[in-house]
Scaffold this motif. Structure first.
Motif, PDB file in Angstrom:
ATOM      1  N   HIS A   1       0.803  -1.230   0.000  1.00  0.00           N
ATOM      2  CA  HIS A   1       0.000   0.000   0.000  1.00  0.00           C
ATOM      3  C   HIS A   1       0.833   1.277   0.000  1.00  0.00           C
ATOM      4  O   HIS A   1       0.311   2.364   0.207  1.00  0.00           O
ATOM      5  CB  HIS A   1      -0.944  -0.004   1.204  1.00  0.00           C
ATOM      6  CG  HIS A   1      -1.869  -1.176   1.203  1.00  0.00           C
ATOM      7  ND1 HIS A   1      -1.640  -2.282   1.983  1.00  0.00           N
ATOM      8  CD2 HIS A   1      -2.985  -1.424   0.506  1.00  0.00           C
ATOM      9  CE1 HIS A   1      -2.599  -3.163   1.766  1.00  0.00           C
ATOM     10  NE2 HIS A   1      -3.424  -2.670   0.874  1.00  0.00           N
ATOM     11  N   ARG A   2       2.102   1.143  -0.245  1.00  0.00           N
ATOM     12  CA  ARG A   2       3.014   2.289  -0.187  1.00  0.00           C
ATOM     13  C   ARG A   2       2.634   3.394  -1.172  1.00  0.00           C
ATOM     14  O   ARG A   2       2.621   4.573  -0.825  1.00  0.00           O
ATOM     15  CB  ARG A   2       4.426   1.807  -0.444  1.00  0.00           C
ATOM     16  CG  ARG A   2       5.471   2.734   0.061  1.00  0.00           C
ATOM     17  CD  ARG A   2       6.834   2.123  -0.080  1.00  0.00           C
ATOM     18  NE  ARG A   2       7.431   2.127   1.242  1.00  0.00           N
ATOM     19  CZ  ARG A   2       8.552   1.515   1.536  1.00  0.00           C
ATOM     20  NH1 ARG A   2       9.176   0.819   0.632  1.00  0.00           N
ATOM     21  NH2 ARG A   2       9.039   1.592   2.744  1.00  0.00           N
ATOM     22  N   GLY A   3       2.312   3.046  -2.401  1.00  0.00           N
ATOM     23  CA  GLY A   3       1.967   4.040  -3.427  1.00  0.00           C
ATOM     24  C   GLY A   3       0.701   4.809  -3.096  1.00  0.00           C
ATOM     25  O   GLY A   3       0.657   6.033  -3.247  1.00  0.00           O
ATOM     26  N   ILE A   4      -0.321   4.103  -2.620  1.00  0.00           N
ATOM     27  CA  ILE A   4      -1.566   4.813  -2.291  1.00  0.00           C
ATOM     28  C   ILE A   4      -1.408   5.648  -1.020  1.00  0.00           C
ATOM     29  O   ILE A   4      -2.082   6.660  -0.876  1.00  0.00           O
ATOM     30  CB  ILE A   4      -2.798   3.878  -2.233  1.00  0.00           C
ATOM     31  CG1 ILE A   4      -2.614   2.757  -1.231  1.00  0.00           C
ATOM     32  CG2 ILE A   4      -3.124   3.340  -3.603  1.00  0.00           C
ATOM     33  CD1 ILE A   4      -3.829   1.860  -1.078  1.00  0.00           C
ATOM     34  N   GLU A   5      -0.493   5.247  -0.129  1.00  0.00           N
ATOM     35  CA  GLU A   5      -0.210   6.082   1.029  1.00  0.00           C
ATOM     36  C   GLU A   5       0.414   7.405   0.576  1.00  0.00           C
ATOM     37  O   GLU A   5       0.051   8.474   1.101  1.00  0.00           O
ATOM     38  CB  GLU A   5       0.729   5.374   1.997  1.00  0.00           C
ATOM     39  CG  GLU A   5       1.075   6.245   3.212  1.00  0.00           C
ATOM     40  CD  GLU A   5       2.060   5.573   4.124  1.00  0.00           C
ATOM     41  OE1 GLU A   5       1.633   4.718   4.923  1.00  0.00           O
ATOM     42  OE2 GLU A   5       3.259   5.910   4.037  1.00  0.00           O
ATOM     43  N   ASN A   6       1.324   7.348  -0.371  1.00  0.00           N
ATOM     44  CA  ASN A   6       1.938   8.582  -0.876  1.00  0.00           C
ATOM     45  C   ASN A   6       0.893   9.519  -1.461  1.00  0.00           C
ATOM     46  O   ASN A   6       0.959  10.730  -1.262  1.00  0.00           O
ATOM     47  CB  ASN A   6       3.014   8.259  -1.914  1.00  0.00           C
ATOM     48  CG  ASN A   6       4.241   7.638  -1.289  1.00  0.00           C
ATOM     49  OD1 ASN A   6       4.523   7.828  -0.107  1.00  0.00           O
ATOM     50  ND2 ASN A   6       4.971   6.870  -2.078  1.00  0.00           N
ATOM     51  N   ASP A   7      -0.085   8.968  -2.158  1.00  0.00           N
ATOM     52  CA  ASP A   7      -1.166   9.781  -2.718  1.00  0.00           C
ATOM     53  C   ASP A   7      -2.007  10.414  -1.603  1.00  0.00           C
ATOM     54  O   ASP A   7      -2.344  11.594  -1.675  1.00  0.00           O
ATOM     55  CB  ASP A   7      -2.043   8.929  -3.638  1.00  0.00           C
ATOM     56  CG  ASP A   7      -3.107   9.748  -4.321  1.00  0.00           C
ATOM     57  OD1 ASP A   7      -2.758  10.742  -4.999  1.00  0.00           O
ATOM     58  OD2 ASP A   7      -4.297   9.402  -4.175  1.00  0.00           O
ATOM     59  N   ALA A   8      -2.345   9.637  -0.577  1.00  0.00           N
ATOM     60  CA  ALA A   8      -3.127  10.172   0.553  1.00  0.00           C
ATOM     61  C   ALA A   8      -2.367  11.308   1.240  1.00  0.00           C
ATOM     62  O   ALA A   8      -2.956  12.332   1.606  1.00  0.00           O
ATOM     63  CB  ALA A   8      -3.443   9.064   1.559  1.00  0.00           C
ATOM     64  N   ARG A   9      -1.061  11.126   1.398  1.00  0.00           N
ATOM     65  CA  ARG A   9      -0.231  12.169   2.028  1.00  0.00           C
ATOM     66  C   ARG A   9      -0.226  13.431   1.167  1.00  0.00           C
ATOM     67  O   ARG A   9      -0.445  14.535   1.663  1.00  0.00           O
ATOM     68  CB  ARG A   9       1.199  11.652   2.227  1.00  0.00           C
ATOM     69  CG  ARG A   9       2.109  12.678   2.871  1.00  0.00           C
ATOM     70  CD  ARG A   9       3.556  12.208   3.049  1.00  0.00           C
ATOM     71  NE  ARG A   9       3.868  11.027   2.285  1.00  0.00           N
ATOM     72  CZ  ARG A   9       4.301   9.870   2.823  1.00  0.00           C
ATOM     73  NH1 ARG A   9       4.486   9.744   4.091  1.00  0.00           N
ATOM     74  NH2 ARG A   9       4.568   8.831   2.049  1.00  0.00           N
ATOM     75  N   THR A  10      -0.013  13.275  -0.127  1.00  0.00           N
ATOM     76  CA  THR A  10       0.011  14.420  -1.049  1.00  0.00           C
ATOM     77  C   THR A  10      -1.317  15.172  -1.050  1.00  0.00           C
ATOM     78  O   THR A  10      -1.343  16.402  -1.049  1.00  0.00           O
ATOM     79  CB  THR A  10       0.336  13.941  -2.485  1.00  0.00           C
ATOM     80  OG1 THR A  10       1.612  13.305  -2.461  1.00  0.00           O
ATOM     81  CG2 THR A  10       0.366  15.088  -3.461  1.00  0.00           C
ATOM     82  N   GLN A  11      -2.413  14.418  -1.001  1.00  0.00           N
ATOM     83  CA  GLN A  11      -3.749  15.020  -1.022  1.00  0.00           C
ATOM     84  C   GLN A  11      -4.229  15.460   0.369  1.00  0.00           C
ATOM     85  O   GLN A  11      -5.331  15.986   0.498  1.00  0.00           O
ATOM     86  CB  GLN A  11      -4.756  14.035  -1.627  1.00  0.00           C
ATOM     87  CG  GLN A  11      -4.449  13.648  -3.065  1.00  0.00           C
ATOM     88  CD  GLN A  11      -4.464  14.837  -3.988  1.00  0.00           C
ATOM     89  OE1 GLN A  11      -5.334  15.687  -3.912  1.00  0.00           O
ATOM     90  NE2 GLN A  11      -3.471  14.915  -4.870  1.00  0.00           N
ATOM     91  N   ARG A  12      -3.418  15.186   1.412  1.00  0.00           N
ATOM     92  CA  ARG A  12      -3.715  15.559   2.800  1.00  0.00           C
ATOM     93  C   ARG A  12      -5.051  14.995   3.280  1.00  0.00           C
ATOM     94  O   ARG A  12      -5.845  15.655   3.934  1.00  0.00           O
ATOM     95  CB  ARG A  12      -3.638  17.062   2.989  1.00  0.00           C
ATOM     96  CG  ARG A  12      -2.260  17.612   2.550  1.00  0.00           C
ATOM     97  CD  ARG A  12      -1.928  18.999   2.965  1.00  0.00           C
ATOM     98  NE  ARG A  12      -1.982  19.292   4.376  1.00  0.00           N
ATOM     99  CZ  ARG A  12      -1.074  18.932   5.298  1.00  0.00           C
ATOM    100  NH1 ARG A  12      -0.049  18.223   4.958  1.00  0.00           N
ATOM    101  NH2 ARG A  12      -1.214  19.292   6.549  1.00  0.00           N
TER     102      ARG A  12
END
Length: 165
Positions: free
Chosen positions: A129-140
């Motif tokens: 789930h690393r990639g989708i975590e990065n997206d969640a972080r970017t989108q706050r």
């Protein structure tokens, strides 16, 4: 020779029946926290993710204290909405919970929790789930709107083991 063949046949049938039953659980779950469900009497740990504990406090976007663990649990419960889920078992953790990926219809709930920012990719055990975590972080999204301590660090700092629910 016949008794051996009969015994082997019985053993193979029993093995195939147990394997067929061991793979999936389904039902309407009780939500314990953001990464733990109960279906029937089986406690299920959503594999590859780690959500804040229910007593964990984070800071929201304005820097105010926020019950992020309760919010993560409640968001999962609201998303499931009392509907049937199916969980594909993959093992048992150190706390005797069934490890699984759970689905609401065709949606992977483990991934949904990370994508919405209510759980982190538990990279100690899986990088799925690393990639989708990065997206969640970017989108706050979710936890990423403010500041928080990773659940595994929060448990360590508070001398807690995994909450068993």
């Amino acid at each position: 020779m016949k008794p051996r063949i009969i015994a082997l046949t019985v053993w193979l049938v029993a093995l195939s029946c147990s394997l067929a039953q061991a793979g999936d659980l389904s039902g309407v779950p009780r939500i314990v926290d953001g990464d733990t469900l109960v279906i029937g009497t089986t406690k299920i740990r959503l594999e590859g993710i780690d959500a804040p504990e229910t007593d964990q406090i984070c800071l929201n976007a304005n820097g105010a204290n926020w019950g992020c663990g309760i919010d993560a649990r409640d968001r999962l419960a609201h998303h499931i909405g009392g509907r049937h889920v199916r969980c594909s078992e993959s093992g048992v953790d150190a706390y005797h919970r069934t490890l699984a990926t759970c689905y609401l219809g065709g949606e992977d709930l483990n991934a949904w929790m990370v994508r919405e920012g209510w759980a982190l990719a538990y990279v100690r055990y899986s990088s799925a789930h690393r990639g989708i975590e990065n997206d969640a972080r970017t989108q706050r999204r979710g936890l990423w709107q403010g500041a928080f301590i990773a659940p595994w660090d929060w448990r360590h700092r508070n001398n807690k083991t995994e909450i068993l629910g």
